[in-house]
Design an enzyme around this catalytic site. Sequence first.
Site, PDB file in Angstrom:
ATOM      1  CB  ILE A 107      -0.929   0.035   1.235  1.00 43.13           C
ATOM      2  CG1 ILE A 107      -1.601  -1.334   1.458  1.00 43.13           C
ATOM      3  CG2 ILE A 107      -1.954   1.159   1.091  1.00 43.13           C
ATOM      4  CD1 ILE A 107      -2.459  -1.802   0.316  1.00 43.13           C
ATOM      5  CB  CYS A 108       0.902   4.292   0.108  1.00 45.57           C
ATOM      6  SG  CYS A 108       1.323   6.028  -0.108  1.00 45.57           S
ATOM      7  CB  SER A 109       5.645   4.879   0.820  1.00 46.38           C
ATOM      8  OG  SER A 109       5.093   4.885   2.123  1.00 46.38           O
ATOM      9  N   GLY A 110       4.696   1.491   0.871  1.00 49.97           N
ATOM     10  CA  GLY A 110       5.113   0.136   1.225  1.00 49.97           C
ATOM     11  C   GLY A 110       5.891  -0.548   0.114  1.00 49.97           C
ATOM     12  CB  THR A 127       4.362   4.186  -4.918  1.00 49.06           C
ATOM     13  OG1 THR A 127       4.279   4.494  -3.525  1.00 49.06           O
ATOM     14  CG2 THR A 127       5.211   5.229  -5.621  1.00 49.06           C
TER      15      THR A 127
END
Length: 323
Positions: A107-110, A127
């Site tokens: 998720i996102c910057s993961g 991202t």
Amino acid sequence: MKQRRIAFVIFEGFQPLDLFGPYEVFQYAHELTDAYSCQIVASQPGPVRSASGASLHAPYGVADLNLAEIDTVVVTGGEGVDQARHDPVLTSWIAEAGTSARRVASICSGVFLLAAAGLLRGRRVTTHWAREQQLIREYPELVVDCDPIFLRDGRMWTSAGMTAGMDLALALVEDDLGREIAHATAQEMVLFLRRPGPQSQFSVPLWSTQPATDPIRAVVSAIHADPGARHGIADLASHAGLSPRHLQRRFTAELGIPPTTYVEGVRIEAAKRALAEGDHPVEALARRYGFGTAETLRRAFHRRLGVSPSDYRDRFRSTKEYI
């Protein structure tokens, strides 16, 4: 049915919505089907501070989980990801778990944690748009595309920021259990099923339902892929493999609005993104996104938004970065 075990990875400075949004999607789907078992894991069990300052107790450390039992690994993002990706305990576990699991998602910057774990070489990923250049610079082996809200490349799934994680989770539920269960989950959560992955991070709000059949999905995908292309009824009908009259009827029945209205909405959202991000002249944006002239674009903005393109830019131009 054997339950699919979903392991959510958190770390100091994780974004709470990256965890709780997707987690709740799987929990609601579980209540309908008994299909999932969700676990929250960190480097060590115990309290983990989130980006908001609130702490969450992680019931499991990475050493506590049996990798053979994990179906899906979901890695959250957040402002702490830059430090977390240098944690050898966490990245080693993600590498091992990500290799053995059926699928992996971020998720996102993961996505930075997945990249640090070596799981994404040569993969197409996304991202949050504010992290795009950093991801390209630090992991040149990735194929980075930060327009879609989520992407799937084989068994690797990546998503844009925050609420896009719920879109991704719904897509995972649909992949597992079918569209009806995903739709029921979305209804229970008062979400829309579902923003398609190729949809732009800045794309159309959910002012319509999603298409139910492949011909209309093909039309919607073509519109989102290139908002400024020729999208007359005849052009759209060719994407669907239907006659123009049949397309008009099917499209309106499935989405609740005519194709021309949908096309205009997509084009307006694309123009809104460009206005918020840059200084391109209104005339150039009108040509790029299929309006033809600046005056046509202005009329569409006034009719839909009640402001001119220039006023919209002044109000919503981005002045800060987001994690």
